[in-house]
Design a protein around this motif. Structure first.
Motif, PDB file in Angstrom:
ATOM      1  N   GLY A  85     -23.634  12.073   1.395  1.00  0.00           N
ATOM      2  CA  GLY A  85     -23.825  10.763   2.010  1.00  0.00           C
ATOM      3  C   GLY A  85     -23.910   9.624   1.019  1.00  0.00           C
ATOM      4  N   ARG A 128     -22.827   6.510  -1.522  1.00  0.00           N
ATOM      5  CA  ARG A 128     -21.942   5.365  -1.406  1.00  0.00           C
ATOM      6  C   ARG A 128     -20.773   5.499  -2.380  1.00  0.00           C
ATOM      7  N   HIS A 158     -17.297   4.919   3.559  1.00  0.00           N
ATOM      8  CA  HIS A 158     -18.547   4.708   4.292  1.00  0.00           C
ATOM      9  C   HIS A 158     -18.576   5.514   5.590  1.00  0.00           C
ATOM     10  N   ARG A 197     -20.130   8.679   4.789  1.00  0.00           N
ATOM     11  CA  ARG A 197     -21.587   8.479   4.681  1.00  0.00           C
ATOM     12  C   ARG A 197     -22.214   8.506   6.082  1.00  0.00           C
ATOM     13  N   HIS A 198     -21.573   7.808   7.016  1.00  0.00           N
ATOM     14  CA  HIS A 198     -22.044   7.832   8.400  1.00  0.00           C
ATOM     15  C   HIS A 198     -22.008   9.253   8.968  1.00  0.00           C
ATOM     16  N   ALA A 234     -24.983  11.333   7.696  1.00  0.00           N
ATOM     17  CA  ALA A 234     -26.246  10.977   8.347  1.00  0.00           C
ATOM     18  C   ALA A 234     -26.295  11.468   9.788  1.00  0.00           C
ATOM     19  N   LEU A 247     -30.219   8.983   1.894  1.00  0.00           N
ATOM     20  CA  LEU A 247     -29.236   7.893   1.914  1.00  0.00           C
ATOM     21  C   LEU A 247     -29.582   6.783   0.935  1.00  0.00           C
ATOM     22  N   HIS A 303     -31.841   4.414   1.586  1.00  0.00           N
ATOM     23  CA  HIS A 303     -32.145   3.200   2.345  1.00  0.00           C
ATOM     24  C   HIS A 303     -33.519   2.678   1.949  1.00  0.00           C
ATOM     25  N   THR A 305     -31.646   3.287   8.769  1.00  0.00           N
ATOM     26  CA  THR A 305     -31.366   4.682   9.126  1.00  0.00           C
ATOM     27  C   THR A 305     -31.397   4.889  10.633  1.00  0.00           C
TER      28      THR A 305
END
Length: 296
Positions: free
Chosen positions: A145, A147, A240, A243-244, A247, A264, A266, A272
């Motif tokens: 996940g 970036r 991205h 990454r989504h 999650a 992640l 965050h 999140t």
């Protein structure tokens, strides 16, 4: 003069990225131009809340999206906060101003079955250094996940094969540790072996080009886009999205939301929580497709 000092403060004390610096500098310059057009001169001491609200209304009237308006307002708030901190002004005229409400879109993601097909497709990856590298890039995005900028910045020294972890440097140089599975560690070792055999004079970076130099953002984007193009229903095909996907799969399979937040990188749980809405949308689809009364 104050604008340059403010940007320098963002860089040195806030550790803002160069991208954020450029965006904020541009936003404040546009704000200054608006004030000059309205008042004839830009003087921070004379800017009040009504003038800032007038500027926001002007942005909305010209078709600027609420998200962009809020980013510009954040830049202006930050600037006046800095001026107040150093004693240039007595109060921040933007402090209590709220931007327009934004409708948050649910992030696009790829289902696990589709990701498995993409990663395991032997014909999609040539038997070469680039093929091995590209396939591992896709998989590492999906299983960690991270970036795009974080993956590009990875170095060999960030990998700990013994503890099966990778150290990731995120926004504002914050570091976090992400665990790796045995299978991912083996694939990483395979990639590194191929890279060291095929690429001469390589840099310290984990992912490199054929000439040994560090990869760049557009190159990574093109690799991901190429392999996600096979999913015609996917609205976006960028790193991205992977990454989504990470999650969403974590939450769908019972991961605790605070754990996903840490993985992640965050800073806020609100960032999140958007993925909980994605999983709820999936539940609604299952319900409407499976329950006989829901079908009616």
């Amino acid at each position: 003069m104050w604008k340059e000092k403010w940007i320098q403060n963002l860089r040195n004390e806030k550790n803002y990225s160069s991208h954020t610096e450029i965006s904020y500098f541009t936003d404040l310059t546009q704000f200054q131009q608006f004030i000059v057009e309205e008042c004839g001169v830009f003087s921070p001491e004379q800017v009040d809340s009504d003038l800032i609200r007038h500027w926001i209304a002007h942005l909305i009237e010209t078709g600027i999206t609420p998200r962009s308006v809020n980013r510009k307002l954040s830049a202006v708030k930050s600037f006046f906060k800095y001026l107040k901190k150093i004693g240039k002004i007595n109060s921040n005229p933007a402090e209590k101003i709220r931007g327009p409400k934004t409708s948050r879109k649910l992030p696009a993601f790829v289902h696990h079955e589709e990701m498995t097909r993409i990663i395991d497709d032997e014909l999609a990856y040539p038997e070469s250094f680039e093929g091995v590298r590209d396939r591992f890039i896709i998989e590492l995005f999906y299983v960690t996940g991270m970036r795009k900028s974080e993956l590009i910045g990875l170095k060999d020294a960030d990998i700990d094969g013994y503890s099966k972890t990778v150290r990731v440097t995120g926004k504002r140089n914050k570091q976090r540790i992400i665990p790796l599975s045995d299978a991912t560690v083996e694939k990483m070792k395979n990639y590194i072996n191929v890279r060291d055999r095929e690429v001469p004079n390589k840099t310290a970076f984990l992912f490199v080009r054929k000439n040994g130099e560090q990869m760049y953002p557009k190159m990574i984007y093109n690799i991901v886009r190429k392999h996600l193009d096979s999913i015609s229903t996917l609205p976006k095909r960028s790193p991205h999205v992977l990454r989504h996907s990470f999650a969403t799969e974590m939450l769908n399979n019972g991961a605790e939301i605070n754990a996903v937040k840490e993985l992640l990188g965050h800073s806020s749980l609100a960032s999140t929580e958007v993925y909980t809405h994605v999983t709820f949308e999936e539940l609604k689809k299952v319900y409407h497709n499976a329950h006989p009364r829901a079908k009616n």
